[in-house]
Every structure is written in structure tokens, then in C-alpha cells.
Design a protein around this motif. Structure first.
Motif, mmCIF file in Angstrom:
data_model
loop_
_atom_site.group_PDB
_atom_site.id
_atom_site.type_symbol
_atom_site.label_atom_id
_atom_site.label_comp_id
_atom_site.label_asym_id
_atom_site.label_seq_id
_atom_site.Cartn_x
_atom_site.Cartn_y
_atom_site.Cartn_z
ATOM 1 N N MET A 22 0.852 -1.190 0.000
ATOM 2 C CA MET A 22 0.000 0.000 0.000
ATOM 3 C C MET A 22 0.888 1.240 0.000
ATOM 4 O O MET A 22 1.818 1.339 0.804
ATOM 5 N N PRO A 23 0.605 2.219 -0.899
ATOM 6 C CA PRO A 23 1.407 3.446 -0.969
ATOM 7 C C PRO A 23 1.463 4.170 0.365
ATOM 8 O O PRO A 23 0.498 4.151 1.136
ATOM 9 N N LEU A 24 2.587 4.850 0.618
ATOM 10 C CA LEU A 24 2.800 5.538 1.880
ATOM 11 C C LEU A 24 1.720 6.575 2.161
ATOM 12 O O LEU A 24 1.259 6.719 3.299
ATOM 13 N N LYS A 25 1.291 7.305 1.118
ATOM 14 C CA LYS A 25 0.282 8.345 1.333
ATOM 15 C C LYS A 25 -1.046 7.738 1.798
ATOM 16 O O LYS A 25 -1.785 8.350 2.562
ATOM 17 N N TYR A 26 -1.344 6.519 1.346
ATOM 18 C CA TYR A 26 -2.559 5.838 1.789
ATOM 19 C C TYR A 26 -2.432 5.417 3.251
ATOM 20 O O TYR A 26 -3.380 5.531 4.031
ATOM 21 N N VAL A 27 -1.245 4.921 3.610
ATOM 22 C CA VAL A 27 -1.009 4.501 4.987
ATOM 23 C C VAL A 27 -1.128 5.696 5.934
ATOM 24 O O VAL A 27 -1.741 5.606 7.004
ATOM 25 N N LEU A 28 -0.553 6.835 5.539
ATOM 26 C CA LEU A 28 -0.639 8.045 6.355
ATOM 27 C C LEU A 28 -2.080 8.515 6.488
ATOM 28 O O LEU A 28 -2.511 8.959 7.556
ATOM 29 N N SER A 29 -2.845 8.388 5.404
ATOM 30 C CA SER A 29 -4.266 8.760 5.437
ATOM 31 C C SER A 29 -5.023 7.880 6.415
ATOM 32 O O SER A 29 -5.862 8.359 7.183
ATOM 33 N N LEU A 30 -4.716 6.577 6.402
ATOM 34 C CA LEU A 30 -5.376 5.642 7.313
ATOM 35 C C LEU A 30 -5.022 5.940 8.762
ATOM 36 O O LEU A 30 -5.856 5.763 9.656
ATOM 37 N N CYS A 31 -3.804 6.407 8.996
ATOM 38 C CA CYS A 31 -3.398 6.750 10.364
ATOM 39 C C CYS A 31 -4.205 7.937 10.889
ATOM 40 O O CYS A 31 -4.646 7.934 12.041
ATOM 41 N N VAL A 32 -4.418 8.927 10.031
ATOM 42 C CA VAL A 32 -5.221 10.091 10.428
ATOM 43 C C VAL A 32 -6.663 9.666 10.678
ATOM 44 O O VAL A 32 -7.277 10.034 11.683
ATOM 45 N N ILE A 33 -7.209 8.879 9.748
ATOM 46 C CA ILE A 33 -8.579 8.379 9.882
ATOM 47 C C ILE A 33 -8.721 7.544 11.147
ATOM 48 O O ILE A 33 -9.680 7.676 11.901
ATOM 49 N N GLY A 34 -7.727 6.672 11.383
ATOM 50 C CA GLY A 34 -7.759 5.798 12.552
ATOM 51 C C GLY A 34 -7.728 6.566 13.854
ATOM 52 O O GLY A 34 -8.454 6.237 14.804
ATOM 53 N N PHE A 35 -6.894 7.611 13.924
ATOM 54 C CA PHE A 35 -6.806 8.421 15.135
ATOM 55 C C PHE A 35 -8.150 9.063 15.454
ATOM 56 O O PHE A 35 -8.631 9.000 16.596
ATOM 57 N N ILE A 36 -8.772 9.685 14.458
ATOM 58 C CA ILE A 36 -10.068 10.353 14.658
ATOM 59 C C ILE A 36 -11.137 9.346 15.054
ATOM 60 O O ILE A 36 -11.928 9.579 15.978
ATOM 61 N N ALA A 37 -11.155 8.206 14.360
ATOM 62 C CA ALA A 37 -12.158 7.170 14.630
ATOM 63 C C ALA A 37 -12.030 6.641 16.055
ATOM 64 O O ALA A 37 -13.024 6.483 16.771
ATOM 65 N N ALA A 38 -10.801 6.365 16.488
ATOM 66 C CA ALA A 38 -10.569 5.818 17.831
ATOM 67 C C ALA A 38 -10.889 6.846 18.909
ATOM 68 O O ALA A 38 -11.400 6.497 19.970
ATOM 69 N N PHE A 39 -10.580 8.103 18.633
ATOM 70 C CA PHE A 39 -10.884 9.170 19.584
ATOM 71 C C PHE A 39 -12.385 9.224 19.861
ATOM 72 O O PHE A 39 -12.823 9.248 21.017
ATOM 73 N N ILE A 40 -13.180 9.217 18.789
ATOM 74 C CA ILE A 40 -14.640 9.266 18.929
ATOM 75 C C ILE A 40 -15.172 7.983 19.548
ATOM 76 O O ILE A 40 -16.022 8.005 20.440
ATOM 77 N N ASP A 41 -14.653 6.846 19.091
ATOM 78 C CA ASP A 41 -15.151 5.552 19.561
ATOM 79 C C ASP A 41 -14.911 5.354 21.048
ATOM 80 O O ASP A 41 -15.746 4.780 21.748
ATOM 81 N N SER A 42 -13.783 5.834 21.551
ATOM 82 C CA SER A 42 -13.470 5.656 22.964
ATOM 83 C C SER A 42 -14.375 6.502 23.857
ATOM 84 O O SER A 42 -14.517 6.226 25.043
ATOM 85 N N ILE A 43 -14.997 7.510 23.280
ATOM 86 C CA ILE A 43 -15.897 8.381 24.044
ATOM 87 C C ILE A 43 -17.334 7.885 24.004
ATOM 88 O O ILE A 43 -17.989 7.749 25.039
ATOM 89 N N ALA A 44 -17.834 7.589 22.806
ATOM 90 C CA ALA A 44 -19.255 7.236 22.686
ATOM 91 C C ALA A 44 -19.534 6.108 21.714
ATOM 92 O O ALA A 44 -20.687 5.859 21.364
#
Length: 252
Positions: free
Chosen positions: A1-23
Motif C-alpha cells: 500500500m502506498p505511503l500516502k494511503y497509509v498516512l491517510s489511514l493513520c489520520v482516519i484511525g486516530f479520529i475514529a478511535a478518539f470518537i469511539d473511545s468516548i461514545a
């Protein structure tokens, strides 16, 4: 997987986990994110489950560290969640989970409306203590949601919070802690199935998991600190967002 895709997934993952851990509800961000980047559905589910399980473990440990959970009840409910998840995983192999979409849309809308209209719900911990009644109610919640998470999954964390508040009288903070710990148990069960089926893209799952661990840790601390005033509005937003997403899925 291209690096830019991996970096995008990291940003998406951070936001998703932040919200998920709250509600709860992080899957509405992380799973579509994987699919938009071209990951096939089955592999997207497995990869997302790997990352989200790591995040839910981190979030669970943080709730446990700050003692924002009820061990006296959870020691009974863990087994209910495990049994429910195993049955759910087995059921998903033979049944069509898409038939659940209409029911989930209705339930999510109900959760949003009830939480919005009930201004004081979850603001105070009114749990009456561990007894036969609360254990029975808790086991029903854990078995049903364990099965649901193994079978379908979307919104499990949000449902845990809502039902712990409405049926057992916990406040938002304890409900979030209890729900996240039980959600981790059912996540692990589902993850094992995906791993055995070789449906995980580890080159994407591992960096995404690291980002989600950071997001989960940060989000959990924010939830513990702010309690109902933060969890309540995010729960409403997540429920509405899930309902809208599922409506669009059906239309497509």
C-alpha cells in the motif's frame, strides 16, 4: 500500500478511535476510510477489526486504570459477551446481516431522540448495586450485544452506553467504561475469525492500529475528565450519523 494511503489511514484511525473511545461509533469513520482507499470489503472488515481491537484494548485499560468501570458486575457479564460473540460469529457465516439494517436505523434514531430529549439521563450514577436483578439484566445486555457485535457490529459501543444508562442506571462515564471493556471481549472474538480466514492486510492494519491506540488513549482521558457533558452530545451525533449512513447504504 502506498505511503500516502497509509498516512491517510493513520489520520482516519486516530479520529475514529478518539470518537469511539468516548461514545462508540468509530467504525463509521475507519471502515469507509479503508474502502474509499480501495481495500476490498472483506479485507477492510478484517483490517479494521485488527486496528479497532488494539484501540479498544487501550481504551479499556485506561478506563480500568482510572477505575471508571464496575468490576462487581462486569465479572459476570464478560462471559455473556464472550458467548454472545461466538454465537454471532457463527451466525454471520450462514445468515444475511443486511436484513438488520432497517432495525438498526430505527434503533439508532431512537437512541438519538431519547438521549436528546432526556436532559438529565446519565448525569448521575443511580445503579442500585449488584443483585440477581441487575446481573440478569446485565447478562441479557452482554449476550445480545456480544451476539450483535460478532454478527454485524455497527454501533455496539453506543448501544452499550445507552442500555447501561437506561436499564441499569449507570452514568455516562461508568457506562462508557463498562461498554468499552465488554466491546473489547467481543472484538477479540471477531478478530480471531478474520485472522484465521487471512482477511487482514497487516501492512495497513499495524500502522492504523498504532494511530488508533494513540487516539483511543487521548479520547478515553477526555471522556473520563468531561463525563456526561461530552459523551452525551457525541453519542447523539454518532447515532444520527450511523442512521444516515445506513440509509444511504440501502439506497445504493
Amino acid at each position: 500500500m502506498p505511503l500516502k494511503y497509509v498516512l491517510s489511514l493513520c489520520v482516519i484511525g486516530f479520529i475514529a478511535a478518539f470518537i469511539d473511545s468516548i461514545a462508540g461509533g468509530g467504525g463509521i469513520i475507519s471502515l469507509p476510510g479503508l474502502m474509499v482507499l480501495g481495500v476490498p470489503p472483506a479485507y477492510a472488515l478484517g483490517t479494521n477489526k485488527f486496528a479497532s481491537t488494539c484501540a479498544s484494548f487501550t481504551s479499556s485499560m485506561t478506563f480500568i486504570k482510572y477505575k471508571v468501570y464496575d468490576i462487581n458486575l462486569l465479572k459476570y457479564l464478560v462471559f455473556g459477551t464472550l458467548i454472545g460473540a461466538i454465537l454471532g460469529v457463527k451466525a454471520v457465516l450462514s445468515l444475511d446481516s443486511s436484513k438488520l439494517r432497517i432495525i438498526i436505523i430505527i434503533l439508532m434514531i431512537f437512541v438519538a431522540i431519547y438521549t436528546l430529549l432526556s436532559k438529565n439521563v446519565g448525569s448521575v450514577n443511580n445503579f442500585e448495586g449488584v443483585n440477581k436483578k441487575t446481573i440478569a439484566i446485565g447478562l441479557i445486555i452482554s449476550i445480545v450485544l456480544g451476539f450483535y457485535d460478532g454478527f454485524f457490529g455497527p454501533g455496539t459501543g453506543s448501544f452499550y452506553i445507552f442500555l447501561f444508562i437506561i436499564l441499569l442506571g449507570y452514568d455516562f462515564r461508568i457506562s462508557a467504561g463498562n461498554g468499552k471493556i465488554l466491546n473489547f471481549v467481543s472484538n477479540v472474538t471477531s478478530l480471531v475469525l478474520f485472522a484465521i480466514s487471512s482477511k487482514i492486510i497487516y501492512s495497513a492494519a499495524i500502522p492504523m492500529a498504532i494511530a488508533m491506540i494513540v487516539g483511543a488513549r487521548f479520547g478515553t482521558k477526555v471522556a473520563i475528565k468531561n463525563g456526561a457533558k461530552l459523551i452525551r452530545p457525541i453519542l447523539i451525533c454518532v447515532a444520527i450519523a450511523y442512521a444516515i449512513k445506513m440509509v444511504f447504504d440501502i439506497i445504493k
